[in-house]
Design a protein around this motif. Structure first.
Motif, short mmCIF file in Angstrom:
data_model
loop_
_atom_site.label_atom_id
_atom_site.label_comp_id
_atom_site.label_asym_id
_atom_site.label_seq_id
_atom_site.Cartn_x
_atom_site.Cartn_y
_atom_site.Cartn_z
N PRO A 68 0.82 -1.22 0.00
CA PRO A 68 0.00 0.00 0.00
C PRO A 68 0.85 1.26 0.00
CG PRO A 68 -0.82 -1.57 1.62
CD PRO A 68 0.50 -2.09 1.14
N GLU A 69 0.44 2.24 -0.80
CA GLU A 69 1.16 3.51 -0.86
C GLU A 69 0.87 4.35 0.38
OE1 GLU A 69 0.00 5.48 -4.44
OE2 GLU A 69 0.59 3.81 -5.75
N ASP A 70 1.80 5.22 0.71
CA ASP A 70 1.57 6.16 1.80
C ASP A 70 0.60 7.24 1.35
OD1 ASP A 70 3.36 4.87 3.50
OD2 ASP A 70 5.06 6.08 2.83
N VAL A 71 -0.27 7.66 2.25
CA VAL A 71 -1.13 8.82 2.05
C VAL A 71 -0.94 9.73 3.26
CG1 VAL A 71 -2.85 7.65 0.61
CG2 VAL A 71 -3.10 7.63 3.11
N ALA A 72 -1.46 10.93 3.18
CA ALA A 72 -1.24 11.89 4.26
C ALA A 72 -1.88 11.44 5.57
CB ALA A 72 -1.77 13.26 3.85
N GLU A 73 -3.08 10.83 5.47
CA GLU A 73 -3.80 10.45 6.69
C GLU A 73 -4.85 9.41 6.35
OE1 GLU A 73 -6.10 12.69 10.43
OE2 GLU A 73 -5.76 13.74 8.54
N VAL A 74 -5.10 8.50 7.29
CA VAL A 74 -6.18 7.54 7.18
C VAL A 74 -7.07 7.72 8.41
CG1 VAL A 74 -6.83 5.11 7.08
CG2 VAL A 74 -4.77 5.89 5.89
#
Length: 321
Positions: free
Chosen positions: A44-50
């Motif tokens: 899974p790619e990093d995103v700013a926030e989950v």
């Protein structure tokens, strides 16, 4: 066109492991197999926030928000997972939802819903419409733009997205910017494979028996107006649509026919068929290299329709490959 070589290898590998078909292994093993699709995905790619949240109260359901990098306000994609109405969940779509947020720069809202056979039809359609309502009311709290919302789903989730778009129109909700239907199930009552699929594969697929049983025995009356979205009396004034289909997919013809009906009703519609491909590949980024073609098509479409200026595409009743 022959089967894609990566698809052929995957099918051969599944056969060596003894997998036959979902209708033969039963409900709980089907759910377990669907969860293993994460093994066919890239990290899974990093995103700013989950952000994990809840919506609805009949009963309350889970929703997970994937926030891209940036300041916002972000456009929003409300996403419904597939799984034949009986399987799937947030964990198995973690990787594609993170990628979708990064590809489009959109806040992705992934919603769960009650599954059959424990919950009878129309529980899933009621839940997913409630998730869309929740999104309109709540995304601003998470830097989402409630005036730039699209719906999206794959397989059974594509059906749920299509129904949500119709219900939103009929309920007078703010206009959706787009709908993306990835090899959608359009008419759960149908039980035939396209002739091209029959000719192209040694063992042509049939509509999964688990879906047919869900509809006929567990889901409710086949006359319910939401059971087959292609039978909706009017398809006018629906959001621009992107429909992706596969050459070797039992759902292909009904999805493409729905695209033609949308276009005939004046809806801006693009239907793209992926030759050599089969059902389910959107969840298989590591196993099927051509999965990126689906990502690219979805990203390009959504970036246009979710842009601040609201640019629209053109009606395309013919197939584009």
């Amino acid at each position: 066109m022959p089967l894609d070589s990566a698809v052929e290898s995957l099918i051969a590998g599944l056969a060596e492991q003894g997998f036959t078909s979902f209708e033969k292994i039963g409900l709980e093993p089907t759910r377990q197999v669907i969860e293993t699709f994460v093994q066919l995905q890239k990290p899974p790619e990093d995103v700013a926030e989950v952000i994990d949240a809840r919506y609805g109260d009949h009963p309350e359901q889970a929703v997970r928000l994937y926030v891209p990098e940036g300041d916002g306000p972000f456009p929003v994609v409300v996403y419904f997972h597939g799984g034949g109405f009986v399987g799937g969940g947030l964990d198995v779509v973690e990787e594609p939802c993170r990628a979708l947020a990064n590809d489009t720069g959109a806040l992705v809202v992934a919603a769960t819903y009650r599954r059959a056979p424990e919950a009878r039809f129309p529980a899933a359609t009621d839940d997913t419409f409630a998730a869309l309502r929740w999104s309109f009311a709540s995304v601003a709290e998470h830097r989402g733009d409630p005036e730039r919302i699209a719906v999206m789903g794959d397989s059974a989730g594509g059906y749920l997205a299509a129904v949500a778009a119709v219900r939103a129109r009929d309920a007078g909700l703010p206009a959706l910017r787009a709908q993306v239907l990835v090899y959608p199930l359009i008419d759960p009552v149908a039980d035939t494979a396209p002739q091209g699929v029959r000719r192209g594969l040694r063992h042509p697929p049939r509509r999964p028996e688990v879906v047919r049983r869900t509809v006929h025995r567990l889901a409710g009356a086949v006359t319910d107006p939401w059971l087959a979205v292609n039978r909706t009396p009017s398809l006018e004034n629906l959001p621009p649509a992107l429909i992706l289909t596969n050459e070797y997919d039992t759902l292909r013809d009904e999805a493409e026919d729905y695209g033609r009906r949308l276009a005939a009703a004046g809806v801006e519609t693009t239907v793209s068929r992926f030759d050599g491909m089969v059902h389910g590949v959107y969840w298989m980024s590591a196993a099927i290299p051509r999965q990126k073609e689906y990502r690219d098509a979805i990203s390009a479409f959504l970036k246009d329709r979710l842009a601040p200026d609201g640019r629209r595409g053109t009606v395309s009743p013919e197939l584009a490959t």
